[in-house]
Design a protein around this motif. Sequence first.
Motif, PDB file in Angstrom:
ATOM      1  N   ARG A 248       0.748  -1.345  -0.101  1.00  0.00           N
ATOM      2  CA  ARG A 248       0.119  -0.033  -0.128  1.00  0.00           C
ATOM      3  C   ARG A 248       0.850   1.296   0.054  1.00  0.00           C
ATOM      4  N   LEU A 249       1.942   1.349   0.646  1.00  0.00           N
ATOM      5  CA  LEU A 249       2.800   2.459   1.060  1.00  0.00           C
ATOM      6  C   LEU A 249       3.459   2.560  -0.744  1.00  0.00           C
ATOM      7  N   LYS A 250       4.093   1.547  -1.255  1.00  0.00           N
ATOM      8  CA  LYS A 250       4.442   1.763  -2.542  1.00  0.00           C
ATOM      9  C   LYS A 250       3.448   2.429  -3.693  1.00  0.00           C
ATOM     10  N   GLN A 251       2.086   1.882  -3.613  1.00  0.00           N
ATOM     11  CA  GLN A 251       1.219   2.503  -4.281  1.00  0.00           C
ATOM     12  C   GLN A 251       1.044   3.798  -3.818  1.00  0.00           C
ATOM     13  N   ILE A 252       1.030   4.422  -2.730  1.00  0.00           N
ATOM     14  CA  ILE A 252       0.709   5.752  -2.377  1.00  0.00           C
ATOM     15  C   ILE A 252       2.065   6.609  -2.708  1.00  0.00           C
ATOM     16  N   ALA A 253       3.049   6.105  -2.677  1.00  0.00           N
ATOM     17  CA  ALA A 253       4.332   6.511  -3.291  1.00  0.00           C
ATOM     18  C   ALA A 253       4.366   7.015  -4.824  1.00  0.00           C
ATOM     19  N   GLU A 254       3.595   5.873  -5.662  1.00  0.00           N
ATOM     20  CA  GLU A 254       3.562   6.329  -7.030  1.00  0.00           C
ATOM     21  C   GLU A 254       2.468   7.207  -7.348  1.00  0.00           C
ATOM     22  N   ILE A 255       1.389   7.043  -6.629  1.00  0.00           N
ATOM     23  CA  ILE A 255       0.408   8.101  -6.753  1.00  0.00           C
ATOM     24  C   ILE A 255       0.832   9.717  -6.517  1.00  0.00           C
ATOM     25  N   GLN A 256       1.575   9.794  -5.552  1.00  0.00           N
ATOM     26  CA  GLN A 256       2.368  11.028  -5.111  1.00  0.00           C
ATOM     27  C   GLN A 256       3.167  11.522  -6.181  1.00  0.00           C
ATOM     28  N   LEU A 257       4.131  10.517  -6.620  1.00  0.00           N
ATOM     29  CA  LEU A 257       4.706  10.767  -7.917  1.00  0.00           C
ATOM     30  C   LEU A 257       4.114  11.260  -9.011  1.00  0.00           C
ATOM     31  N   LEU A 258       2.930  10.952  -9.330  1.00  0.00           N
ATOM     32  CA  LEU A 258       2.150  11.133 -10.585  1.00  0.00           C
ATOM     33  C   LEU A 258       1.598  12.535 -10.319  1.00  0.00           C
ATOM     34  N   ARG A 259       1.109  12.634  -9.214  1.00  0.00           N
ATOM     35  CA  ARG A 259       0.292  14.084  -8.692  1.00  0.00           C
ATOM     36  C   ARG A 259       1.302  15.016  -9.058  1.00  0.00           C
ATOM     37  N   ASP A 260       2.525  14.761  -8.206  1.00  0.00           N
ATOM     38  CA  ASP A 260       3.325  15.928  -8.393  1.00  0.00           C
ATOM     39  C   ASP A 260       4.167  16.157  -9.810  1.00  0.00           C
ATOM     40  N   ALA A 261       3.945  15.071 -10.693  1.00  0.00           N
ATOM     41  CA  ALA A 261       4.405  15.318 -12.183  1.00  0.00           C
ATOM     42  C   ALA A 261       3.113  15.875 -12.800  1.00  0.00           C
ATOM     43  N   ASN A 262       2.055  16.252 -12.404  1.00  0.00           N
ATOM     44  CA  ASN A 262       0.875  16.791 -13.047  1.00  0.00           C
ATOM     45  C   ASN A 262       0.366  15.987 -14.128  1.00  0.00           C
ATOM     46  N   LEU A 263       0.148  14.850 -13.554  1.00  0.00           N
ATOM     47  CA  LEU A 263      -0.629  13.686 -14.338  1.00  0.00           C
ATOM     48  C   LEU A 263      -1.741  13.292 -13.639  1.00  0.00           C
ATOM     49  N   PRO A 264      -2.855  14.005 -13.544  1.00  0.00           N
ATOM     50  CA  PRO A 264      -3.963  13.736 -12.497  1.00  0.00           C
ATOM     51  C   PRO A 264      -4.801  12.604 -12.956  1.00  0.00           C
ATOM     52  N   GLN A 265      -4.944  12.323 -14.395  1.00  0.00           N
ATOM     53  CA  GLN A 265      -5.555  11.044 -14.465  1.00  0.00           C
ATOM     54  C   GLN A 265      -4.925   9.849 -14.244  1.00  0.00           C
ATOM     55  N   GLU A 266      -3.790   9.703 -14.375  1.00  0.00           N
ATOM     56  CA  GLU A 266      -2.981   8.474 -14.235  1.00  0.00           C
ATOM     57  C   GLU A 266      -2.907   8.220 -12.501  1.00  0.00           C
ATOM     58  N   ALA A 267      -2.761   9.588 -11.810  1.00  0.00           N
ATOM     59  CA  ALA A 267      -2.753   9.378 -10.500  1.00  0.00           C
ATOM     60  C   ALA A 267      -4.119   9.172  -9.794  1.00  0.00           C
ATOM     61  N   TYR A 268      -5.305   9.510 -10.622  1.00  0.00           N
ATOM     62  CA  TYR A 268      -6.627   9.136 -10.031  1.00  0.00           C
ATOM     63  C   TYR A 268      -6.999   7.723 -10.415  1.00  0.00           C
ATOM     64  N   ALA A 269      -6.569   7.054 -11.696  1.00  0.00           N
ATOM     65  CA  ALA A 269      -6.813   5.856 -11.682  1.00  0.00           C
ATOM     66  C   ALA A 269      -6.240   4.805 -10.632  1.00  0.00           C
ATOM     67  N   LEU A 270      -4.969   5.153 -10.301  1.00  0.00           N
ATOM     68  CA  LEU A 270      -4.228   4.444  -9.305  1.00  0.00           C
ATOM     69  C   LEU A 270      -4.593   4.543  -7.953  1.00  0.00           C
ATOM     70  N   GLN A 271      -5.176   5.865  -7.657  1.00  0.00           N
ATOM     71  CA  GLN A 271      -5.923   5.949  -6.281  1.00  0.00           C
ATOM     72  C   GLN A 271      -6.883   5.396  -6.125  1.00  0.00           C
ATOM     73  N   ALA A 272      -7.825   5.323  -7.206  1.00  0.00           N
ATOM     74  CA  ALA A 272      -9.028   4.771  -7.038  1.00  0.00           C
ATOM     75  C   ALA A 272      -8.982   3.318  -7.009  1.00  0.00           C
ATOM     76  N   ARG A 273      -8.275   2.595  -7.538  1.00  0.00           N
ATOM     77  CA  ARG A 273      -7.895   1.269  -7.457  1.00  0.00           C
ATOM     78  C   ARG A 273      -7.513   0.859  -6.163  1.00  0.00           C
ATOM     79  N   LEU A 274      -6.447   1.787  -5.650  1.00  0.00           N
ATOM     80  CA  LEU A 274      -6.295   1.452  -4.148  1.00  0.00           C
ATOM     81  C   LEU A 274      -7.361   1.520  -3.165  1.00  0.00           C
ATOM     82  N   GLN A 275      -8.443   2.823  -3.414  1.00  0.00           N
ATOM     83  CA  GLN A 275      -9.556   2.796  -2.585  1.00  0.00           C
ATOM     84  C   GLN A 275     -10.358   1.804  -2.702  1.00  0.00           C
ATOM     85  N   THR A 276     -10.490   1.007  -3.621  1.00  0.00           N
ATOM     86  CA  THR A 276     -11.398  -0.026  -3.910  1.00  0.00           C
ATOM     87  C   THR A 276     -11.027  -1.379  -2.977  1.00  0.00           C
ATOM     88  N   GLN A 277      -9.657  -1.328  -2.746  1.00  0.00           N
ATOM     89  CA  GLN A 277      -8.974  -2.485  -1.985  1.00  0.00           C
ATOM     90  C   GLN A 277      -9.461  -2.145  -0.489  1.00  0.00           C
TER      91      GLN A 277
END
Length: 595
Positions: free
Chosen positions: A412-441
């Motif tokens: 889970r921490l790995k997924q959060i780190a990757e989401i943060q990376l995508l968000r900081d890189a201004n890639l909101p669609q990719e960040a949201y897709a990964l975040q939504a997948r994590l939230q369903t878990q």
Amino acid sequence: MAHPLRFQGLAVAAILAMGTAIAFAQPSDPPAKPAESEQTSDLEKAMDTENRQAAMSAELFYEILVGEMAAQEGALTDAQALMMEAARNSDNEKLYRRATELAVQSRSGEQALRNARAWLNAYPESRDANRAVLRLMVTMNRIADSASYLRREVELTPAERRGSTFLAITQLYGNASDKPLAADVVEQALESSLKDPQTGPMAWAAIGHMRLVAGQKPAALQALQNGEKLNPDSSAVALLGMELLESGSAEVEPLVQRYIDKNPSPQLRMAFARVLIGQNRLADAKAQIKAITGESPEFPEAWAVLANLQLQDKEYDEAEQSIAQFAALQPRLPDGVARKAGQAQLYLLQADLAEKRKRYDEADAYLQRIPDAPNLLSVQARRADMLARQGKIREARAIIRAVPAEGPNQQRLKQIAEIQLLRDANLPQEAYALQARLQTQFPDDIELAYDTALMAERAGKTNEMERLLRSIIERKPDFQHAYNALGYSYADRNIKLEEAQALIQKALDMTPGDPFITDSLAWVHFRRGHLDEAEKLLEQAYETRQDAEIAAHLGEVLWAQNKRDRALKIWREGLQTDDSNATLLETLKRLNVKP
């Protein structure tokens, strides 16, 4: 079947646990020799007494031995019962303590409390027994019932040691579910200490802390004033002042500053500096840190914090000198964890400086020198962030994904780190897709649902954002961030402004004085055309927290009122705090302003 040597060890343990309980009474001086006519009768009595003691000792030994055997085998309920029986038969305090410990280990709170109370009844002057009852009651959230035991604990503490006891009390009651009740109980228990010039300031500081934790800031401020009247130079009162300052009570800062001026210890200055950093008052924090390096140049932490602040201010040459000072002080750090942490912090600073100077290979080399075991994910995330800043998103994500994960929490921490990376890189669609997948878990995780809602808004999915926030409000009505986020979203989009104000006001009622929620409320007033009210609220928020986004809003309200010079000043300060803040940059671009 247990190994025979294990029973031998248990027997030894049982003998040690009995202590004096089975020791035969030996007179210190030999008795006067009785007359021959009485000698036979006395000898018979002595033998009879000795036989009864021996029989009781054998029975007691058996109870303890079997109890310890049961504990070793995991039969803790039986073990505590046998030990309690042995305690009653021998009237031995060590066995009462052991019976209580075994009941705690068996996760039977009620039984542990019964054992502790029996221990206290048998030894009413025992501070350990009273403490055991007190701790169990608080752990079981029986706060009101704990009051008499808490008063007893205070009474049994020598005056010169009450400061540490008061601190322990705040820690003990800190997790109580009914925090206002806990604060009431603590204040009542400390009543006898409140007027004493020696113990009073510490007692008031403890009460103030409890009131602040309970959300009763006016009562905390009153406690601070009461303690200050008794002793304005009390360190406990000064630390309570720092807590209040951190919570947004700017009026206590003169008290804190006055105490530090009189008692300029590096530890206290550092605590004050961290409060200022938390409020984004970086210039004031830097002044405190520089005072430390001048007064106590061999205090390593000050050089590390100063280097960080200098890096943020783009003072790269000065930061390099501070890093060198920190490096020179590394041998002064204690061996073990502190030394390793200091070395890791040094490498991070060196990497940050190298990256700021665009020496990416050098920065990466420093990061790779940090020991893997405790820091692997954070270090690799830092390396990935550096790659992402160079536009190497694919390589950055690969670094995070390559980190081994043992168990679901690390994954889970790995997924959060990757989401943060995508968000900081201004890639909101990719960040949201990964975040939504994590939230369903983890559908029941409120914090995760909240983060997903914010990410959904950044990805342009406002309907999903609203659905998630309303779900959070329904499931956890005291989660003020959800009210604030939903209300601010409406205000920012200039829709449903009446509902937005009600939502944000409810959030502010839960956390009075919060600068970010105050900023949200001000933004609603701005959207509704209430410029004076918006300005007043934003000035309050900005005084508490010099944040770039608050600066963006305050500057725009001032600009709209034709207070251009003040607006430009605020915007410049905001850029100094964070020159990459999206809200501030968008505001300046939209208004065509170059501060």
